[in-house]
Design a protein around this motif. Sequence first.
Motif, PDB file in Angstrom:
ATOM      1  N   LEU A 138       0.821  -1.215   0.000  1.00  0.00           N
ATOM      2  CA  LEU A 138       0.000   0.000   0.000  1.00  0.00           C
ATOM      3  C   LEU A 138       0.851   1.258   0.000  1.00  0.00           C
ATOM      4  O   LEU A 138       0.530   2.253  -0.648  1.00  0.00           O
ATOM      5  N   ILE A 157       3.758   1.575  -1.341  1.00  0.00           N
ATOM      6  CA  ILE A 157       4.290   1.782  -2.693  1.00  0.00           C
ATOM      7  C   ILE A 157       3.211   2.376  -3.596  1.00  0.00           C
ATOM      8  O   ILE A 157       3.473   3.286  -4.374  1.00  0.00           O
ATOM      9  N   VAL A 158       1.985   1.879  -3.442  1.00  0.00           N
ATOM     10  CA  VAL A 158       0.892   2.442  -4.244  1.00  0.00           C
ATOM     11  C   VAL A 158       0.753   3.937  -3.963  1.00  0.00           C
ATOM     12  O   VAL A 158       0.687   4.761  -4.883  1.00  0.00           O
ATOM     13  N   GLU A 175       3.692   5.855  -5.543  1.00  0.00           N
ATOM     14  CA  GLU A 175       3.575   5.944  -7.004  1.00  0.00           C
ATOM     15  C   GLU A 175       2.497   6.955  -7.397  1.00  0.00           C
ATOM     16  O   GLU A 175       2.651   7.728  -8.335  1.00  0.00           O
ATOM     17  N   PHE A 176       1.424   6.942  -6.626  1.00  0.00           N
ATOM     18  CA  PHE A 176       0.325   7.851  -6.897  1.00  0.00           C
ATOM     19  C   PHE A 176       0.782   9.305  -6.747  1.00  0.00           C
ATOM     20  O   PHE A 176       0.522  10.149  -7.602  1.00  0.00           O
ATOM     21  N   LYS A 232       3.803  10.397  -7.005  1.00  0.00           N
ATOM     22  CA  LYS A 232       4.752  10.696  -8.080  1.00  0.00           C
ATOM     23  C   LYS A 232       4.031  11.041  -9.366  1.00  0.00           C
ATOM     24  O   LYS A 232       4.525  11.795 -10.184  1.00  0.00           O
ATOM     25  N   ALA A 233       2.849  10.445  -9.555  1.00  0.00           N
ATOM     26  CA  ALA A 233       2.129  10.692 -10.795  1.00  0.00           C
ATOM     27  C   ALA A 233       1.332  11.979 -10.750  1.00  0.00           C
ATOM     28  O   ALA A 233       1.215  12.673 -11.749  1.00  0.00           O
ATOM     29  N   PHE A 234       0.760  12.314  -9.591  1.00  0.00           N
ATOM     30  CA  PHE A 234      -0.154  13.450  -9.568  1.00  0.00           C
ATOM     31  C   PHE A 234       0.291  14.624  -8.699  1.00  0.00           C
ATOM     32  O   PHE A 234      -0.232  15.709  -8.828  1.00  0.00           O
ATOM     33  N   TYR A 280       3.829  15.611  -8.194  1.00  0.00           N
ATOM     34  CA  TYR A 280       5.257  15.344  -8.343  1.00  0.00           C
ATOM     35  C   TYR A 280       6.118  16.245  -7.471  1.00  0.00           C
ATOM     36  O   TYR A 280       7.042  15.784  -6.806  1.00  0.00           O
ATOM     37  N   LYS A 314       8.550  15.022  -4.425  1.00  0.00           N
ATOM     38  CA  LYS A 314       9.997  15.231  -4.371  1.00  0.00           C
ATOM     39  C   LYS A 314      10.415  15.804  -3.029  1.00  0.00           C
ATOM     40  O   LYS A 314      11.445  15.456  -2.486  1.00  0.00           O
ATOM     41  N   PHE A 362       1.866  30.601   0.582  1.00  0.00           N
ATOM     42  CA  PHE A 362       1.545  32.013   0.334  1.00  0.00           C
ATOM     43  C   PHE A 362       2.078  32.876   1.473  1.00  0.00           C
ATOM     44  O   PHE A 362       1.928  32.530   2.641  1.00  0.00           O
TER      45      PHE A 362
END
Lengths: 240, 205
Positions: free
Chosen positions: B81, B83-84, B87-88, B90-92, B94, B98, B162
Amino acid sequence: MYKTIIFSLVMCLCCSLMLTFTATWLKPYQLQNILIDQQTNILKSVGLIDSHKIYSDADISDMYNRSIKCLWLDPSGRVVPTQNTTGSNLLHIYLYMKNDEIEAYAIPIDTRGLWGTISGYLALKNDGQTIIGFTVYKHFETPGLGGEIEKTWFQKNFQNKKIVNQQGQFVSVGVAKGKADQSVSIDHHVNFVDGISGATLTGKYLTEGFKEILAEYEPVSIQFRQQRASYLTQGGSCKQ
Amino acid sequence: MMDNKYIQALIDPMWGKNPISVQMLGICSSLAVTVQMKTAIVMGLSLTFVVAISNLLISVLRKWIPKNIRIIAELCIMASLVIVADEFLKAFFYGISKQLSVFVGLIITNCILMGRAETFALGNPPLLSFIDGIGNGLGYTLVLTVVSFIRELFGSGTLLGFQVIPDIAYSAGYQNMGFMQLAPAAFIIIGLWVWLQKTWLRPSR
């Protein structure tokens, strides 16, 4: 006993299926992010990104397509057409174009760090000797110590440093141990940036990496020093 | 009565049984990711996701998991979980992923996960465990959000990125507290929180 083995096998299978599915599904999004991140870093290294502004992905690729041109060069600094980019010892540079003139060029830096490869860009002005920016987009250094290389305070120190000494000879740029004005003689201030305390090794590897990579790109930099390398504008281009 | 149990499982971990300030779990990551509110909130929600789903799965499997490989089985589910979630992000998200760097991956070592799985999910039905996971995740998120609010406001003069402290204040000599950017600041804030909460709760006991 059998129950244990069967349970673990089934569980491993299910978990790996789930991971495979997620990885395959999300891969294209991640690759897109990495591409945008790379473009952002190239733009940042040549000084086009204002750190107080927020850019959308579209802004970045738009700005990148407008002002950055990517070139393959052979080891002597001549442009290689895009068609045969299979050679492994080819050099790769990104030109920052302003009104059809080369304003600066960014060199990809991929070098050894303490825990893994440090990847970034070092941008030089069109005089072939003055650094205008350095960025890091990937590294595995210790957060808080070597990891500071990705921070603005460290990267800002590279601005206006030179890769040549006062006699105009190539000497590369280095990371000093501690503050540059205390640890290196005054003649070399222009070739050293302040180090990060607690990250002497990261600095050492970066210094070595810069030396090696900049020496490789020296034929290109010489062209810039002598004639601002206007010949490059006629060259081909490359896709990332 | 039925409803009560679920509401309790959701509300209790937010305050009276808060995983950080009362159960003293997951302190490590709350020091690391609370410099900015954005990272703290994303981290809190990622953990909520992982702990809720892992509680659910472990509870569903609680009668099947052989006792001798119990911990390994739990870890395997949680690791997948995590890792999921990583990965998620990293995809949305980013940029945020980081900044969070290793800490999302380190959710696996967060004691809240193991703690809830062992003490709750193994002995309770799936839906209740799921809600308990959500409750604990949100309790963790709550502490992270408050700590990061204080740290970001005083450490960098911003909230969610802000600027909130006006330039006039800076030109009048106001300075950001550098200390707030360092991990020990979170230690002190959490310490004060724990103290306040303990004195606050005492009369009701």
